[in-house]
Enzyme design. Sequence first.
Site, PDB file in Angstrom:
ATOM      1  N   SER A  95       0.860  -1.181   0.000  1.00 60.11           N
ATOM      2  CA  SER A  95       0.000   0.000   0.000  1.00 60.11           C
ATOM      3  C   SER A  95       0.890   1.221   0.000  1.00 60.11           C
ATOM      4  CB  SER A  95      -0.891   0.002   1.245  1.00 60.11           C
ATOM      5  OG  SER A  95      -1.868  -1.000   1.143  1.00 60.11           O
ATOM      6  N   LYS A 170      -7.296   1.976  -2.599  1.00 61.20           N
ATOM      7  CA  LYS A 170      -6.919   1.618  -1.226  1.00 61.20           C
ATOM      8  C   LYS A 170      -6.934   2.853  -0.318  1.00 61.20           C
ATOM      9  CE  LYS A 170      -5.304  -0.753   2.271  1.00 61.20           C
ATOM     10  NZ  LYS A 170      -4.001  -1.358   2.438  1.00 61.20           N
ATOM     11  N   LYS A 238       0.516   6.089   8.040  1.00 63.93           N
ATOM     12  CA  LYS A 238       1.219   6.060   6.751  1.00 63.93           C
ATOM     13  C   LYS A 238       0.217   6.225   5.604  1.00 63.93           C
ATOM     14  CE  LYS A 238       1.617   2.506   4.406  1.00 63.93           C
ATOM     15  NZ  LYS A 238       1.762   1.187   3.794  1.00 63.93           N
TER      16      LYS A 238
END
Lengths: 293, 293, 293, 293
Positions: A95, A170, A238
């Site tokens: 990701s 995502k 993140k």
Amino acid sequence: MKIGFIGLGIMGRPMAKNLLRAGHALTVCDHHPEHVAELAAAGARAADTPREAAAGNELVITMLPNSPNVREAVCGEGGVLEGAAPGTVLVDMSSIAPGASQEIAAACAEKGVKMLDAPVSGGEPKAVDGTLSIMAGGERAVFDAVRPVLLCMGASAVWCGEIGAGNTTKLANQVIVAANIAAVSEAMMLARRAGVDPARVFDAVKGGLAGSAVLNAKTPMMLERNFAPGFRIDLHIKDLGNALETGHAVGAPLPLTAAVMEMMQTLRADGRGGDDHSALVGFYEKIAGETIA
Amino acid sequence: MKIGFIGLGIMGRPMAKNLLRAGHALTVCDHHPEHVAELAAAGARAADTPREAAAGNELVITMLPNSPNVREAVCGEGGVLEGAAPGTVLVDMSSIAPGASQEIAAACAEKGVKMLDAPVSGGEPKAVDGTLSIMAGGERAVFDAVRPVLLCMGASAVWCGEIGAGNTTKLANQVIVAANIAAVSEAMMLARRAGVDPARVFDAVKGGLAGSAVLNAKTPMMLERNFAPGFRIDLHIKDLGNALETGHAVGAPLPLTAAVMEMMQTLRADGRGGDDHSALVGFYEKIAGETIA
Amino acid sequence: MKIGFIGLGIMGRPMAKNLLRAGHALTVCDHHPEHVAELAAAGARAADTPREAAAGNELVITMLPNSPNVREAVCGEGGVLEGAAPGTVLVDMSSIAPGASQEIAAACAEKGVKMLDAPVSGGEPKAVDGTLSIMAGGERAVFDAVRPVLLCMGASAVWCGEIGAGNTTKLANQVIVAANIAAVSEAMMLARRAGVDPARVFDAVKGGLAGSAVLNAKTPMMLERNFAPGFRIDLHIKDLGNALETGHAVGAPLPLTAAVMEMMQTLRADGRGGDDHSALVGFYEKIAGETIA
Amino acid sequence: MKIGFIGLGIMGRPMAKNLLRAGHALTVCDHHPEHVAELAAAGARAADTPREAAAGNELVITMLPNSPNVREAVCGEGGVLEGAAPGTVLVDMSSIAPGASQEIAAACAEKGVKMLDAPVSGGEPKAVDGTLSIMAGGERAVFDAVRPVLLCMGASAVWCGEIGAGNTTKLANQVIVAANIAAVSEAMMLARRAGVDPARVFDAVKGGLAGSAVLNAKTPMMLERNFAPGFRIDLHIKDLGNALETGHAVGAPLPLTAAVMEMMQTLRADGRGGDDHSALVGFYEKIAGETIA
């Protein structure tokens, strides 16, 4: 199929094992020798570098923490692009920022390597079960070709658009999840302070429009004060950082995400970055001066 | 059972009809004669005032817009408390401030009337189907006694705690729903600006942790630009106002709710208060300068 | 004193000229030959690279856009550290992340070069007048030694602490300024929509607790719709990005800064990144659907 | 001039005394007999009700906590409108919602009473010194006629527009002040966590664009942890509540105000509503887990 697999963390190990179980021939690589050994014991061949993991394979999969790690493993010294033959397909299942996917794909293209970005959702349990949700970007034909391999690791694999679209999807997913965890926390603290048991609120609202996978999965963790991850706050930070960076790059202001990011930073400043993201309720407990249960 | 029913709006009419269908004897009352006539045609007796609607009934139900309306109908001149015999049960199914429920219940107690607050979730379609979610506060024994009547209107009726707990639970519900609509809007606009079709994002994420009743119900409305209510922004603003007022009274800061409230005010300032709350995506369309579909 | 000066942008040019006027001997360097020529005409010596600009000078000043530019000019190929003799003092007057200052200072220390970070506030007009506010970090003795040189460019030079403290102070400054511009915009739009002339509000409140340099400088620009910079939104976005990055690194959540950052992103998405930061009022004009004047 | 003065709180007492000192004849009224006695000792006549305080006077001044108090004192039983002759001028110097001012002025107009809203800024010290900032709304000619009386209490009296404009201006003032206190707190905590002494930041930035009356007045209080009011958080909450209510009524979304309101609620939930509004820094101390000094 002959597959190179780079990155044997919490997610990568069970994903690689599911590929082995499905009969694929794996060459694996990771900074931690014990993780390599674990996969070798399960039937994989060990490689010392991403270059070796890529050499001689039709498909290379990367499953790494963030953009710089993928860049290094693919484009760096001893990286995938030094080992991969033209025609190889690289599926990055990490990701990372969509812009990074596009840059890495461009570097791949120069060597004749086709890249998909195909991040996953579902966490360790679904990685183990092989029931991850996989969202992919890149050439449609390439996606169609590797889809059967992806489905050894996931319950679904959806093509979302051109390269970067998997990671954009995502990020959209993570934006929704983060805000919904905050919303559930905020609502439960409101109930608690107003003298109503959050467990009853959960029962009363879960079947209606407030119902969600977050509500079902995270409320019990909040009520039992069980913050073992699951998905760590540090990782969600993140992702929100990548979402904000992407939003700024494409002109999509993200006011809720920015607000929830600062809540998560509060938790991290408290040394709770390793807790499950449901620990975000701790922000509300801090400002309201009372625990939720 | 002999029931007085006060408030025949969009929600009240189908709820009253379901009670009639279940064989209850209804006396109804509303400011709009045509609504009274509609119920009379369905078999209800008409009353001119809440007092008359209450007189001679064991149970009185109110379904009104907000706290001042309930106060007026119950405690005002010609109100329920002038007509209700001691021992009568009042079930206020309006969505109002929990503090107002507590005040009105105290006034009821002085006349020997027992009150429950029992707001509903699900909107007009579920009111018609008799499948509302009902969340109630008040004495447990009173709730148990009227539960069968409530279940003529709802698929579920959950006791949440003392008087006001029903409305507190409803506010918690509305806080989650509002923030989740904003989160879905924010995520879909991020995708859109990044060049990914929000319809694909919807398909890719709905089965995972981002999945929710809001995502399922509201994303298609956003994509089809169908903002016919459903649940109007003006009403959601009323609920968030009650949530903020309650949060301030009990010491529960609500930063996300406060932020989403200002987004909804933006829509209302644009004359879109009558649109479905999924029109909140319009806030993002305004700041990003592009429609989502 | 013999000084190397690297970076001749909108700010660097007048700062360098003020050093020349004060009798210092300057060697200058910039990517744009016309800027170098402008300073050469004013009496400076031209250098092709930061290395050349540093060679043989006791003091080197850098005035560049952001952290990567300073890193490149100091530590990169042909950079300051290739030309500077041990004992040289480097004063970086750019506004960059405090963490970057600390990293660059560490690289300098390895070569025996002492570094201060000394960003400025005041914009082009005060750069021209030599009345900038200079906030510095680094060894106190080094600061004391170069202070007279700094005061050729600024009206004040304050030592704020160890290396990085200058930039931390600058970020604190930018956080306050950004939020205050947003607050003034929000208040003026409230007045406007309520039918009160913002110019009268300005007159009525400027002498009280709402009074500020931002109110005095920016309200007239908003009312006259004169958004010529001054200080560009793009640069303020850079500073808020550094503030958020720093806040996250040190455990200081910045909820207002995060909110104002997304407002500024809205302006940038509209193509107004080159406007003065007072154009932030445009965010409110967008959500309220009306201009302030 | 013969003046009725209603409301002898922290602000009202010194304001009334300044009117006496200037030679005006005062009839005063307050719920607390000891406050009435204090003014009687200074030369005022005591009245039992607002009606009595109004009777026979050309001018009536009210200085009360919030909208409901003013409504009651003016329009209620025994209120100003029962005692005031047609042609009397009512100057409400309380800080209330502009919409309430307009409603009360309409009730006054029916009795031939002219009303101004003329809230003040500056707090107790400036009330004592007679140097308040007064911002007024209502008919210009009425304002011009009473201006000399207002200037017995204030250093300035600015006409801002029609009835309600004084309170709208006051709300704009309070919006700016609240956000700026939060911004200063956020910036100082950033510095603190980054290892820079907030006192040095204060020195370095106060002369530049970050400079403000809030910075000058409130930073020293934060650093000395002296939160004696000054202006209480509870009162600022009242003002922000009126600002949000007004913003919602006129279509001006107030995202920063809404965010700061929730921060202030956090302080109130901690039992600090009686502290000076500079105690808002406590919100940041709470989320960062460290005090600022």
